[in-house]
Design a protein around this motif. Structure first.
Motif, PDB file in Angstrom:
ATOM      1  N   LEU A 126      49.140  32.063  37.679  1.00  0.00           N
ATOM      2  CA  LEU A 126      48.652  30.776  37.188  1.00  0.00           C
ATOM      3  C   LEU A 126      47.371  30.904  36.375  1.00  0.00           C
ATOM      4  N   GLY A 127      46.926  32.140  36.152  1.00  0.00           N
ATOM      5  CA  GLY A 127      45.805  32.333  35.242  1.00  0.00           C
ATOM      6  C   GLY A 127      44.529  32.882  35.841  1.00  0.00           C
ATOM      7  N   LYS A 128      44.501  33.110  37.159  1.00  0.00           N
ATOM      8  CA  LYS A 128      43.293  33.639  37.785  1.00  0.00           C
ATOM      9  C   LYS A 128      43.444  35.130  38.014  1.00  0.00           C
ATOM     10  N   ARG A 129      42.536  35.905  37.479  1.00  0.00           N
ATOM     11  CA  ARG A 129      42.609  37.348  37.688  1.00  0.00           C
ATOM     12  C   ARG A 129      42.282  37.666  39.143  1.00  0.00           C
ATOM     13  N   VAL A 130      43.249  38.234  39.844  1.00  0.00           N
ATOM     14  CA  VAL A 130      43.104  38.517  41.274  1.00  0.00           C
ATOM     15  C   VAL A 130      42.983  40.002  41.525  1.00  0.00           C
ATOM     16  N   PHE A 131      43.966  40.757  41.045  1.00  0.00           N
ATOM     17  CA  PHE A 131      43.989  42.185  41.319  1.00  0.00           C
ATOM     18  C   PHE A 131      43.301  42.943  40.192  1.00  0.00           C
ATOM     19  N   PRO A 132      42.442  43.903  40.542  1.00  0.00           N
ATOM     20  CA  PRO A 132      41.726  44.670  39.524  1.00  0.00           C
ATOM     21  C   PRO A 132      42.662  45.620  38.797  1.00  0.00           C
ATOM     22  N   GLU A 133      42.180  46.172  37.729  1.00  0.00           N
ATOM     23  CA  GLU A 133      42.924  47.191  36.996  1.00  0.00           C
ATOM     24  C   GLU A 133      42.297  48.552  37.279  1.00  0.00           C
TER      25      GLU A 133
END
Length: 315
Positions: free
Chosen positions: A293-300
């Motif tokens: 839905l547009g919220k960055r949750v998991f890091p890269e």
């Protein structure tokens, strides 16, 4: 959005497999199970009502009319009111204290569980101290929300009973009893359901936003309303509809496993460990939906090494 939900489901399954079944150890299951156990406190559990009357004879209560029962109960209360108050007041205070403690503990568990899933961690002591401000903010909000629900619900029940009592005591069900039924139904629809929806959104999306943004509850709600809710109301409804068959399937698995193990698998904390994949998947699913839905949750990269540095991602 159906494709996005399906993608979130598959990603949650993969995260669960990677977290619990790839290079995992029993200590991780125990620690993460304890976090899940904390997070679920004050939210009820599974209970199975087994009939206790196998004689084939009707129960004494079954042969007594509701009107007679109400009259007997009223007469008994009138003659034993001091005893009832002497017992009820301490019991109520004790129950309230226990419930407040459970809400406090579960607020810590909910925040720590988000960190555990996002960063593939299973620590308890260190994040307990570091995440104290977030957990305290969540506790206060949940306590206020729960208190509001209890006060309103109690007021509605008392009002409905007061209205219906004259007819029920007389063994009839007419206008007053019908009005009381309508009041309870109206409360459930107009107030009870919205309060439940607030609780669902809080647990699934606002708590993760609190952790990701290092924000208190009110700020996290503002972020949810500004960034997640606009244009996604239908998607959120569809998300909760997908939870219905998932919850039914999980319930069947838990029910059968509990019976097979003679209820051992249903014991507190033991159930959190035994059914840990279900609980990790449930939390991972909501987190992947939030990211969709547009919220960055998991890091890269998507999965940092275990014990990766927790905290904000610097954006």
């Amino acid at each position: 959005m159906t494709v996005a939900l399906t993608d979130s489901l598959s990603k949650a399954v993969e995260l669960t497999k990677r977290s619990l079944f790839t290079r995992s150890d029993f200590g991780k299951w125990l620690n993460l199970g304890f976090v899940v156990f904390l997070a679920q406190l004050a939210e009820g559990g599974y209970s199975f009502n087994i009939p206790s009357n196998f004689s084939g004879k009707p129960s004494p209560l079954a042969t007594t009319s509701l009107a007679d029962l109400l009259k007997e109960a009223s007469a008994w209360l009138d003659s034993n009111m001091s005893l009832v108050l002497a017992i009820a007041v301490p019991v109520v205070l004790f129950v309230v204290a226990v419930l407040v403690t459970l809400v406090w503990l579960s607020s810590y568990g909910k925040v720590i569980l988000v960190e555990s899933i996002v960063w593939d961690r299973h620590a308890v002591g260190e994040p307990w101290q570091r995440l104290r401000p977030l957990a305290s903010s969540l506790f206060k909000f949940r306590l206020a929300l729960g208190s509001l629900a209890v006060v309103l619900g109690t007021a509605v029940v008392i009002t409905a009973f007061w209205l219906a009592y004259p007819e029920l005591a007389g063994g009839v069900f007419k206008e007053r009893a019908l009005l009381a039924t309508g009041i309870v139904a109206g409360y459930s629809l107009c107030l009870g359901l919205p309060l439940a929806v607030i609780g669902w959104l809080l647990d699934d999306f606002v708590v993760p936003i609190m952790y990701l943004d290092n924000a208190r509850v009110r700020a996290a709600w503002r972020t949810f309303r500004a960034e997640i809710w606009p244009g996604n109301a239908g998607a959120l409804v569809l998300y909760y509809l997908t939870l219905i068959p998932l919850a039914l399937g999980a319930g069947v698995v838990i029910f059968i496993a509990t019976l097979v193990t003679c209820c051992v698998a249903g014991l507190p904390y033991v159930s959190s460990v035994v059914f840990l994949p279900i609980f990790v998947f449930r939390r991972a699913y909501s987190l992947h939906v939030l990211q969709g839905l547009g919220k960055r949750v998991f890091p890269e990269p998507a999965q940092p090494p275990t014990w990766g540095e927790p905290g904000r991602f610097g954006y």
